[in-house]
Design an enzyme around this catalytic site. Sequence first.
Site, PDB file in Angstrom:
ATOM      1  N   GLU A 280       0.832  -1.203   0.000  1.00  0.00           N
ATOM      2  CA  GLU A 280       0.000   0.000   0.000  1.00  0.00           C
ATOM      3  C   GLU A 280       0.873   1.263   0.000  1.00  0.00           C
ATOM      4  OE1 GLU A 280      -3.124  -0.443   2.834  1.00  0.00           O
ATOM      5  OE2 GLU A 280      -4.342   1.150   1.944  1.00  0.00           O
ATOM      6  N   GLU A 283       2.111   1.707  -3.384  1.00  0.00           N
ATOM      7  CA  GLU A 283       1.025   2.168  -4.254  1.00  0.00           C
ATOM      8  C   GLU A 283       0.816   3.672  -4.076  1.00  0.00           C
ATOM      9  OE1 GLU A 283      -2.769   0.240  -3.650  1.00  0.00           O
ATOM     10  OE2 GLU A 283      -3.765   1.536  -5.129  1.00  0.00           O
ATOM     11  N   CYS A 300      -8.484  -2.006   3.820  1.00  0.00           N
ATOM     12  CA  CYS A 300      -8.443  -3.238   4.617  1.00  0.00           C
ATOM     13  C   CYS A 300      -9.706  -3.542   5.393  1.00  0.00           C
ATOM     14  CB  CYS A 300      -7.246  -3.265   5.551  1.00  0.00           C
ATOM     15  SG  CYS A 300      -6.643  -1.675   6.019  1.00  0.00           S
ATOM     16  N   SER A 320      -7.343   2.053  -2.588  1.00  0.00           N
ATOM     17  CA  SER A 320      -6.160   1.232  -2.841  1.00  0.00           C
ATOM     18  C   SER A 320      -6.606  -0.132  -3.372  1.00  0.00           C
ATOM     19  CB  SER A 320      -5.386   1.048  -1.530  1.00  0.00           C
ATOM     20  OG  SER A 320      -4.520  -0.065  -1.649  1.00  0.00           O
ATOM     21  N   LYS A 359     -15.860  -9.522   7.572  1.00  0.00           N
ATOM     22  CA  LYS A 359     -14.798 -10.377   7.021  1.00  0.00           C
ATOM     23  C   LYS A 359     -15.368 -11.688   6.495  1.00  0.00           C
ATOM     24  CE  LYS A 359     -10.930  -8.050   7.717  1.00  0.00           C
ATOM     25  NZ  LYS A 359     -10.145  -7.623   6.544  1.00  0.00           N
ATOM     26  N   GLU A 362     -16.421 -10.789   3.163  1.00  0.00           N
ATOM     27  CA  GLU A 362     -15.260 -10.485   2.328  1.00  0.00           C
ATOM     28  C   GLU A 362     -14.645 -11.785   1.780  1.00  0.00           C
ATOM     29  OE1 GLU A 362     -11.607  -9.239   4.261  1.00  0.00           O
ATOM     30  OE2 GLU A 362     -11.219  -7.759   2.704  1.00  0.00           O
ATOM     31  N   GLU A 367     -14.035 -12.386  -6.320  1.00  0.00           N
ATOM     32  CA  GLU A 367     -12.706 -12.076  -6.836  1.00  0.00           C
ATOM     33  C   GLU A 367     -11.599 -12.492  -5.861  1.00  0.00           C
ATOM     34  OE1 GLU A 367     -15.127 -10.060  -6.150  1.00  0.00           O
ATOM     35  OE2 GLU A 367     -14.480  -8.360  -4.941  1.00  0.00           O
ATOM     36  N   CYS A 504     -10.726  -1.684  14.287  1.00  0.00           N
ATOM     37  CA  CYS A 504     -11.065  -3.107  14.443  1.00  0.00           C
ATOM     38  C   CYS A 504     -11.278  -3.522  15.900  1.00  0.00           C
ATOM     39  CB  CYS A 504      -9.993  -3.973  13.825  1.00  0.00           C
ATOM     40  SG  CYS A 504      -9.734  -3.576  12.090  1.00  0.00           S
TER      41      CYS A 504
END
Lengths: 572, 426, 157
Positions: A280, A283, A300, A320, A359, A362, A367, A504
Amino acid sequence: MTDIRLNIDGFDITVNPGTTILEACKRLKINIPTLCYHPDQDIKGSCRVCVVEVEGNKNLVASCCTPVKEGMKVKTNTKRVREARKNMLELILANHNGDCLTCVRNGSCELQALCDELNVRNDNLDKVYSKLPIDNSNPSLVRDLSKCIKCGRCIEVCHKVQGVGAIYNVNRSCEMEIRPPLNKNLSDVQCVYCGQCINVCPVGAIYEKDDIEKVWDVLEDENKHVVVQVAPAVRVSLGEEFNLEPGSIITGKIVNYFKKIGFDKVFDTNFTADLTIIEEGNELLYRINNGGKLPMLTSCSPGWIRYIEHFYPELLEHVSTCKSPQQMFGALAKSYYAEKNNINPKDIVVVSIMPCTAKKAEAKREEMNNEGNSDVDIVLTTRELAKMIKESRIQINDLEEEKFDDPFGISTGAAVIFGASGGVMEAALRTVYEVVTKNELENIDLKEVRGLKDIKEAKVKVGDLNVKVAVANGLNNAKVLLDLIKEGKADYHFIEIMCCPGGCIGGGGQPIPGTNDIKEKRVKGIYNADSKAKIRKSHKNPAVVELYKEFLIKPLGEKSHKLLHTHYKDRS
Amino acid sequence: MVNLISRLCGKISPLSIKDYKNNKGFKALEKVLFKMEPEDIIDEIKNSNLRGRGGAAFPTGLKWSFVASEKNECKYVICNADEGEPGTFKDKILLDGCPFQIIEGMIIAGYAVGAKTGYIYIRGEYPKSRNILTKALDILRNEGYLGKNILGKEFSFDIEIRSGAGAYVCGEETALIESIEGNPGRSRFKPPYPPNQGLWGRPTLVNNVETLANIPIILSIGSKEYKEYGTESSAGTKLLSVSGSIVNKGVYEVEFGITLREVIYDICGGLRDNKKLKFVQLGGSSGACLPKEMLDTKLDFDKLNELDIGLGSGAVFVSNEDTCILDFIKSTMEFFKHESCGKCTPCREGNRHIINIINRIIDGDGTERDLELLNSLALLMKDTSLCGLGQAAPTALITTMKYFSEEYIEHIKGYCKTGSCGKGEF
Amino acid sequence: MDLKKKVLDIIKNKGETPDKLLEILLEVQNKTKGKYLSEEALIIISNELKIPLSKVYGVATFYSMISTKKRGKYLIQICNSSPCYLNGGKMVAKTFEKLLNIKVGETTKDNLFTLEYTSCIGACDIAPAIKINDEYYGNLTPEKIKSLLNVLREEEC
């Protein structure tokens, strides 16, 4: 403003104007029962369990929403008050599916505790709750309306804190229900699966989808190589489920536990958190140097990703392309780790322990796979892990500390702070600074971006560049920054967004209760772990360095793109 | 019967401003705008002893002074025309009969408390009254009574109409405010009270239609003459909506101090078909059911207060001996079950349990224990509900269990002397 | 006129602020065949006023005059508050149910009539009373109800 003097149960007390009777009682150590009241939310005054007697008032008053008055005489423990509270709970129980013994909240239910504390022993009223179909339409959350007591906390968190508004009061009177519009399921509306509604629900009306049994099953399957990863925020909160202080760090005990119950390898999501920082950070530098979309937004937090996909798809290019640490871990486990140990990726099962309900969804994104192998197979929340531990009868508090396995067991202080709002930003800047300037960063604590504050900003000089960053936690705060971007007024380079309030550590899969007081302690635990870490910068993680040397070759390289980066979808 | 507040209803063409002005219309507004300071107006209203006519009977002048004393650029006046109390149709008579009088009252209220914006919240069941009001407002805007610089003075005030949509609870002022804000009409807890923090958190005066209709009258004739109507504690007149088993149903303006007997037998011609009176419910479905022994009760705030009875909206529902008390209570509680907003526990959950128990008793399966349960549920609702709806919902139940207890016992024994509660009959 | 344009016109006319939600819902319902709010209409309103759909639906289902179910051309609302209930209200409901062969809450197959209960409509002086669309009818007897329905049916022919 002059102080107010009043008398509660015969005791005189002086308090500030605007204090409620409930707060004044607290000062006198009188513990008034409450149900709709939540310390981090607006006062609702709707459950009426906190009623008290006020001299001169015809009716009882709800202490949570009644301010004190000069000379007021309050009685909190009369027969009239006690009976009203009991009868109120009886009314609630009559419309509540009281299958306590098999309820997910057995033992952590506020209604159950109150009924016990207030000595409710009668059951005079007809049961009037209806057993409606349970909504388990999505991978993350389950809603059971037969348990809902209509306190409205979930609505407040969904609308006011998260700005999502997936659920609301439908109908009125005794037909009122809290649910998504138009008789739809959660999967059909713009729910981001953050699970904040679970954290504030006093009963078992909303909970995470239970995946515990799947883990037990793969552990017994001899053909499977089962690895587990543990997210940073889990280690500072799991202890709460075992009577430890919030913020207590029990990482080594968790590792030991996993080894005991038969995981083939026990790894740390922190490892891929460090990796995320490398990818990241690079990036970000690439975007800055090549006129890419700025500000760049972190990626994230899966609840946050669902939010921007639903509500601001036009800004998706700002996000990102890095997968989250959970997904990076899975992708590497089934490629690098599989190759290295000569295991067929199809035989590897990746289990994650996350503070998060989103999550779970996710991991199920289409993908998120490599050559047909999904990165992550099973996701458990912190709460589910606690249930597993209890079910296995192993006393975690008595276990010795053990170390994570190699190669994904080595991590830095920069990774552990991913668990708190501002942590990703701080970790990224520690690395970006040194990558760009090639100088050692001396004062590595970026305190401006720490803590539970809604939106935090900082400026850091990195070589010739003044890097301007912002951090938001909670989606309604994210919205403020997104609107600035839309208006072209966000002159930041990098913005960290965490879906859940506090980051989190306040995730929708964390132990209940998770009030702001408790979150503060978890945050403290996180930064303690960072300050005690031997290595505190992600790019100094030797295992990460090794990984690039052996496998990935370079950040943003071909392999990275295939395994560690992803793309998003307009869901509006 | 008197003709003070309703003097023009049915006498003039409701939308003729000429008619209204020919009958002293807008004289009060002109007087206050040119000759009185806001404080003087509030003093005059205070001196008149006017109390709210919507049900709570709060002193109007005092309420106005609360709003006036708030320092806020933005204040509101709301006319509560959400007349939802069953058996009440007196505001409709005023709205349809003389809309200008109510609007004049609102403009005066706006001037007195320092508000520039008014809302009329009218129940959705009165579409025709809404049309009349819309036209009336247009006319007044054209004539310079509404809008900028009213009658050339430095005072601007305009009014917007908002519709209810079938929610009785919106008659409660904070629920009404929620509804205007575009929300479900769920009551707020109080304090803060609307005069301090109402619509959008601003100081807000909410007055009932009939209360506002009194304003131009008081300011025209003066508080002294006004107080000659009524009694010491209850000045002025009251519009009563009389319905039920009575010869002449309708709305009647009476002076405070009149007895129920006078209303029923002298004004309304007694009961139809010479039937005997069983009870009178005073104040609509949320009111007390009084047996014939209490017919000499005077309609006066203090007298009623002593008896723990409210006058409510002034609805007088007369029932003859054919009515089964339990059947009646069942229908009353069905109403509240339908209308509860669902916010607070006792009101949301209480009504349906009461209905279940009443049904059980009607079906002949009731026990003495059920009567105890009814009692405790009713008490809980009255004692702990968040707003007036839930607090008043069990009033009819409580009063009938007090005055007609034998009828509950009879039903438990499997017997109904009226026979009208039987299932499947009409 | 297509739904979207119709709804947008109403919103423009009433104002685009969130407080106008109830006014807009009522007006869209009034101007919709079947006197109801379709899912599509609710979604358009939610998007235009930037109010979450869950709340738009919450408001729509709170107020009993708003329906999210298609209704008949003639909406017959029977008052079931005490003054009507005890003056033959039960008879009124039974008679309508018998003559139309539907229950209260239902719509006739030809989409002509819907039966609903309503709280007091302020017509207690002519109890038992009903409302059909915006018109009040009182002092009802079975015979009156029969002829009332006949008149309405004839108008359709």
